[in-house]
Motif scaffolding. Structure first.
Motif, PDB file in Angstrom:
ATOM      1  N   LEU A  47       4.520 -30.635 -25.411  1.00  0.00           N
ATOM      2  CA  LEU A  47       4.904 -30.686 -26.816  1.00  0.00           C
ATOM      3  C   LEU A  47       5.978 -29.640 -27.125  1.00  0.00           C
ATOM      4  CD1 LEU A  47       4.480 -31.985 -29.552  1.00  0.00           C
ATOM      5  CD2 LEU A  47       2.624 -30.377 -29.959  1.00  0.00           C
ATOM      6  N   MET A  48       5.876 -28.469 -26.524  1.00  0.00           N
ATOM      7  CA  MET A  48       6.896 -27.434 -26.724  1.00  0.00           C
ATOM      8  C   MET A  48       8.253 -27.907 -26.203  1.00  0.00           C
ATOM      9  SD  MET A  48       4.698 -24.012 -25.775  1.00  0.00           S
ATOM     10  CE  MET A  48       6.077 -22.883 -25.866  1.00  0.00           C
ATOM     11  N   LYS A  49       8.262 -28.580 -25.057  1.00  0.00           N
ATOM     12  CA  LYS A  49       9.516 -29.083 -24.487  1.00  0.00           C
ATOM     13  C   LYS A  49      10.116 -30.177 -25.365  1.00  0.00           C
ATOM     14  CE  LYS A  49       8.228 -27.995 -19.732  1.00  0.00           C
ATOM     15  NZ  LYS A  49       7.898 -28.545 -18.403  1.00  0.00           N
ATOM     16  N   VAL A  50       9.274 -31.084 -25.854  1.00  0.00           N
ATOM     17  CA  VAL A  50       9.753 -32.147 -26.747  1.00  0.00           C
ATOM     18  C   VAL A  50      10.319 -31.519 -28.023  1.00  0.00           C
ATOM     19  CG1 VAL A  50       9.019 -34.065 -28.217  1.00  0.00           C
ATOM     20  CG2 VAL A  50       8.269 -33.975 -25.838  1.00  0.00           C
ATOM     21  N   TYR A  51       9.601 -30.575 -28.602  1.00  0.00           N
ATOM     22  CA  TYR A  51      10.057 -29.907 -29.819  1.00  0.00           C
ATOM     23  C   TYR A  51      11.405 -29.225 -29.579  1.00  0.00           C
ATOM     24  CZ  TYR A  51      10.331 -26.678 -33.711  1.00  0.00           C
ATOM     25  OH  TYR A  51      10.760 -25.976 -34.804  1.00  0.00           O
ATOM     26  N   HIS A  52      11.552 -28.569 -28.446  1.00  0.00           N
ATOM     27  CA  HIS A  52      12.806 -27.897 -28.107  1.00  0.00           C
ATOM     28  C   HIS A  52      13.952 -28.909 -28.100  1.00  0.00           C
ATOM     29  CE1 HIS A  52      15.739 -25.371 -26.032  1.00  0.00           C
ATOM     30  NE2 HIS A  52      15.879 -26.357 -25.178  1.00  0.00           N
ATOM     31  N   LYS A  53      13.734 -30.056 -27.486  1.00  0.00           N
ATOM     32  CA  LYS A  53      14.796 -31.061 -27.414  1.00  0.00           C
ATOM     33  C   LYS A  53      15.085 -31.663 -28.790  1.00  0.00           C
ATOM     34  CE  LYS A  53      14.643 -32.143 -22.569  1.00  0.00           C
ATOM     35  NZ  LYS A  53      14.882 -33.185 -21.575  1.00  0.00           N
ATOM     36  N   MET A  54      14.054 -31.895 -29.585  1.00  0.00           N
ATOM     37  CA  MET A  54      14.266 -32.417 -30.933  1.00  0.00           C
ATOM     38  C   MET A  54      15.037 -31.402 -31.779  1.00  0.00           C
ATOM     39  SD  MET A  54      10.595 -34.222 -31.675  1.00  0.00           S
ATOM     40  CE  MET A  54      11.033 -34.937 -33.245  1.00  0.00           C
ATOM     41  N   ASN A  55      14.697 -30.144 -31.641  1.00  0.00           N
ATOM     42  CA  ASN A  55      15.381 -29.085 -32.371  1.00  0.00           C
ATOM     43  C   ASN A  55      16.831 -28.955 -31.929  1.00  0.00           C
ATOM     44  OD1 ASN A  55      14.697 -27.475 -34.521  1.00  0.00           O
ATOM     45  ND2 ASN A  55      14.285 -25.677 -33.270  1.00  0.00           N
ATOM     46  N   ALA A  56      17.093 -29.143 -30.642  1.00  0.00           N
ATOM     47  CA  ALA A  56      18.459 -29.082 -30.121  1.00  0.00           C
ATOM     48  C   ALA A  56      19.305 -30.182 -30.759  1.00  0.00           C
ATOM     49  CB  ALA A  56      18.455 -29.219 -28.599  1.00  0.00           C
ATOM     50  N   ILE A  57      18.751 -31.386 -30.860  1.00  0.00           N
ATOM     51  CA  ILE A  57      19.484 -32.495 -31.473  1.00  0.00           C
ATOM     52  C   ILE A  57      19.770 -32.184 -32.940  1.00  0.00           C
ATOM     53  CG2 ILE A  57      19.281 -34.904 -32.207  1.00  0.00           C
ATOM     54  CD1 ILE A  57      17.673 -35.373 -29.607  1.00  0.00           C
ATOM     55  N   LYS A  58      18.749 -31.701 -33.635  1.00  0.00           N
ATOM     56  CA  LYS A  58      18.885 -31.375 -35.062  1.00  0.00           C
ATOM     57  C   LYS A  58      19.956 -30.305 -35.273  1.00  0.00           C
ATOM     58  CE  LYS A  58      16.277 -29.586 -38.974  1.00  0.00           C
ATOM     59  NZ  LYS A  58      15.037 -28.948 -39.381  1.00  0.00           N
TER      60      LYS A  58
END
Length: 75
Positions: A47-58
């Motif tokens: 979940l931390m990795k997914v959040y990191h990638k979502m935050n990078a896109i944002k």
């Protein structure tokens, strides 16, 4: 959306291999507490990795921006 689906969408290795949420109660009654803890730890890290990638896109960054793993584990 399931964590497994998010992992697939963001190219993050899914922690869902040996144990699955539906099997946790039986694992608990069998005394496999360390296995449950490892399973939960895998979910949190994914979940931390997914959040990191979502935050990078944002933030307009590359989805391939390196993710730095925490120095401590949760178990």
């Amino acid at each position: 959306v399931s964590l497994e689906d998010l992992c697939y969408a963001f190219n993050v290795e899914s922690p869902k291999n040996a144990l699955h949420g539906s099997l946790v109660p039986q694992a608990f009654w069998d005394g496999r507490i360390a296995e449950i803890a490892s399973y939960c730890n895998g979910d949190v890290l994914a979940l931390m990795k997914v959040y990191h990638k979502m935050n990078a896109i944002k933030s307009g960054l590359s989805i391939n921006t390196p993710w730095i793993a925490p120095k401590e584990t949760f178990v």
